[in-house]
Design an enzyme around this catalytic site. Structure first.
Site, PDB file in Angstrom:
ATOM      1  N   ASP A  34      29.526 -10.658   5.555  1.00 52.49           N
ATOM      2  CA  ASP A  34      29.725  -9.325   4.980  1.00 52.49           C
ATOM      3  C   ASP A  34      30.318  -8.429   6.055  1.00 52.49           C
ATOM      4  O   ASP A  34      29.823  -8.380   7.183  1.00 52.49           O
ATOM      5  CB  ASP A  34      28.378  -8.769   4.495  1.00 52.49           C
ATOM      6  CG  ASP A  34      28.545  -7.498   3.686  1.00 52.49           C
ATOM      7  OD1 ASP A  34      29.189  -6.545   4.164  1.00 52.49           O
ATOM      8  OD2 ASP A  34      28.021  -7.456   2.556  1.00 52.49           O
ATOM      9  N   ILE A  35      31.388  -7.748   5.673  1.00 51.95           N
ATOM     10  CA  ILE A  35      32.101  -6.903   6.633  1.00 51.95           C
ATOM     11  C   ILE A  35      31.194  -5.811   7.211  1.00 51.95           C
ATOM     12  O   ILE A  35      31.398  -5.370   8.349  1.00 51.95           O
ATOM     13  CB  ILE A  35      33.359  -6.303   5.954  1.00 51.95           C
ATOM     14  CG1 ILE A  35      34.396  -5.904   6.981  1.00 51.95           C
ATOM     15  CG2 ILE A  35      33.021  -5.151   5.027  1.00 51.95           C
ATOM     16  CD1 ILE A  35      35.780  -5.693   6.378  1.00 51.95           C
ATOM     17  N   GLN A  97      25.402  -2.533  -6.958  1.00 48.66           N
ATOM     18  CA  GLN A  97      26.548  -3.455  -6.949  1.00 48.66           C
ATOM     19  C   GLN A  97      27.845  -2.672  -6.777  1.00 48.66           C
ATOM     20  O   GLN A  97      28.117  -1.722  -7.525  1.00 48.66           O
ATOM     21  CB  GLN A  97      26.609  -4.282  -8.246  1.00 48.66           C
ATOM     22  CG  GLN A  97      27.717  -5.330  -8.196  1.00 48.66           C
ATOM     23  CD  GLN A  97      27.733  -6.287  -9.388  1.00 48.66           C
ATOM     24  OE1 GLN A  97      27.080  -6.051 -10.409  1.00 48.66           O
ATOM     25  NE2 GLN A  97      28.487  -7.367  -9.261  1.00 48.66           N
ATOM     26  N   HIS A 103      27.375 -12.172  -6.078  1.00 46.57           N
ATOM     27  CA  HIS A 103      27.172 -12.576  -4.678  1.00 46.57           C
ATOM     28  C   HIS A 103      25.720 -12.408  -4.285  1.00 46.57           C
ATOM     29  O   HIS A 103      25.025 -11.511  -4.759  1.00 46.57           O
ATOM     30  CB  HIS A 103      28.077 -11.772  -3.733  1.00 46.57           C
ATOM     31  CG  HIS A 103      27.996 -10.295  -3.926  1.00 46.57           C
ATOM     32  ND1 HIS A 103      28.656  -9.645  -4.943  1.00 46.57           N
ATOM     33  CD2 HIS A 103      27.329  -9.350  -3.243  1.00 46.57           C
ATOM     34  CE1 HIS A 103      28.407  -8.347  -4.862  1.00 46.57           C
ATOM     35  NE2 HIS A 103      27.591  -8.142  -3.844  1.00 46.57           N
ATOM     36  N   HIS A 105      23.349 -11.738  -0.996  1.00 48.36           N
ATOM     37  CA  HIS A 105      23.327 -11.293   0.405  1.00 48.36           C
ATOM     38  C   HIS A 105      22.235 -12.078   1.131  1.00 48.36           C
ATOM     39  O   HIS A 105      21.092 -12.098   0.682  1.00 48.36           O
ATOM     40  CB  HIS A 105      22.932  -9.817   0.503  1.00 48.36           C
ATOM     41  CG  HIS A 105      23.909  -8.842  -0.055  1.00 48.36           C
ATOM     42  ND1 HIS A 105      24.784  -8.140   0.728  1.00 48.36           N
ATOM     43  CD2 HIS A 105      24.134  -8.414  -1.327  1.00 48.36           C
ATOM     44  CE1 HIS A 105      25.501  -7.317  -0.022  1.00 48.36           C
ATOM     45  NE2 HIS A 105      25.126  -7.470  -1.275  1.00 48.36           N
TER      46      HIS A 105
HETATM   47  P1  5GP Z   1      27.232  -5.130  -3.219  1.00 46.16           P
HETATM   48  O1  5GP Z   1      27.140  -3.676  -2.814  1.00 46.16           O
HETATM   49  O2  5GP Z   1      28.155  -5.308  -4.400  1.00 46.16           O
HETATM   50  O3  5GP Z   1      25.902  -5.799  -3.411  1.00 46.16           O
HETATM   51  O4  5GP Z   1      27.857  -5.879  -1.973  1.00 46.16           O
HETATM   52  C1  5GP Z   1      29.207  -5.910  -1.712  1.00 46.16           C
HETATM   53  C2  5GP Z   1      29.344  -6.191  -0.258  1.00 46.16           C
HETATM   54  O5  5GP Z   1      30.669  -6.584  -0.012  1.00 46.16           O
HETATM   55  C3  5GP Z   1      29.059  -4.979   0.639  1.00 46.16           C
HETATM   56  O6  5GP Z   1      27.923  -5.255   1.453  1.00 46.16           O
HETATM   57  C4  5GP Z   1      30.334  -4.825   1.447  1.00 46.16           C
HETATM   58  O7  5GP Z   1      30.114  -4.546   2.799  1.00 46.16           O
HETATM   59  C5  5GP Z   1      31.009  -6.160   1.270  1.00 46.16           C
HETATM   60  N1  5GP Z   1      32.461  -6.086   1.301  1.00 46.16           N
HETATM   61  C6  5GP Z   1      33.243  -5.200   0.628  1.00 46.16           C
HETATM   62  N2  5GP Z   1      34.546  -5.440   0.883  1.00 46.16           N
HETATM   63  C7  5GP Z   1      34.577  -6.499   1.720  1.00 46.16           C
HETATM   64  C8  5GP Z   1      35.653  -7.223   2.338  1.00 46.16           C
HETATM   65  O8  5GP Z   1      36.827  -6.932   2.152  1.00 46.16           O
HETATM   66  N3  5GP Z   1      35.315  -8.255   3.150  1.00 46.16           N
HETATM   67  C9  5GP Z   1      34.018  -8.591   3.383  1.00 46.16           C
HETATM   68  N4  5GP Z   1      33.792  -9.621   4.203  1.00 46.16           N
HETATM   69  N5  5GP Z   1      32.974  -7.947   2.817  1.00 46.16           N
HETATM   70  C10 5GP Z   1      33.257  -6.911   2.000  1.00 46.16           C
END
Ligand code: 5GP
Ligand code: ZN
Length: 144
Positions: A34-35, A97, A103, A105
């Protein structure tokens, strides 16, 4: 913000069209850092098949995805010796989300103040055993 399959960031990452720090890949699953690196080693595990979130995930996709999680968790543990590890999955915007491709984590934990925290209020005093059984039955009746 929502993504369709054709305009999905994680589909593009899994296909190698957008760069990522790959941790693991097989026919069905892709894992990458995760970035945001909430903690060091914070890894996302995704199915290569597009599914918006858990509500749109077929059983076989879920099976193949989660099958890879224990060994990825173990590899993170062996690499950085975290004190613990949280596995988190956000579904829909109100639940946090932000990328609409399923995904998981994997967030290694290094102790208080390591960057990750979740509010986890308990309400045992508000539900007796009958209340719990009623809720369990209501949910059970919706299982398809
Ligand atoms: P969510 O908030 O949907 O549970 O998690 C999405 C995750 O994707 C976030 O933690 C965010 O940092 C990660 N993310 C968003 N864009 C990118 C990207 O371009 N590359 C990577 N490696 N992670 C990303
Ligand atoms: Zn996708």
């Amino acid at each position: 913000m929502s993504q369709t399959k054709d305009d999905c960031l994680f589909c593009k990452i899994a296909a190698g069209e957008i760069p990522s720090a790959k941790v693991y890949e097989d026919e069905d699953v892709y894992a990458f850092l995760d970035i945001s690196q909430v903690t060091k080693g914070h890894t996302l595990v995704i199915p290569k098949t597009h599914a918006k979130n858990i509500y749109e995930t077929p059983d076989d996709v879920a099976e193949k995805l989660f099958k890879q999680v224990p060994k990825l968790a173990q590899a993170i543990k062996d690499t950085y010796q975290p004190e613990g590890l949280n596995i988190l999955n956000n579904n829909e915007e109100p639940a946090g989300q932000s990328v609409f491709h399923l995904h998981l984590h994997l967030i290694p934990r290094y102790g208080k103040g390591d960057g990750f925290g979740a509010v986890w209020k308990t309400h045992e005093d508000k539900y007796n055993q009958d209340d719990l059984q009623t809720i369990a039955t209501e949910i059970n009746q919706q299982i398809k």
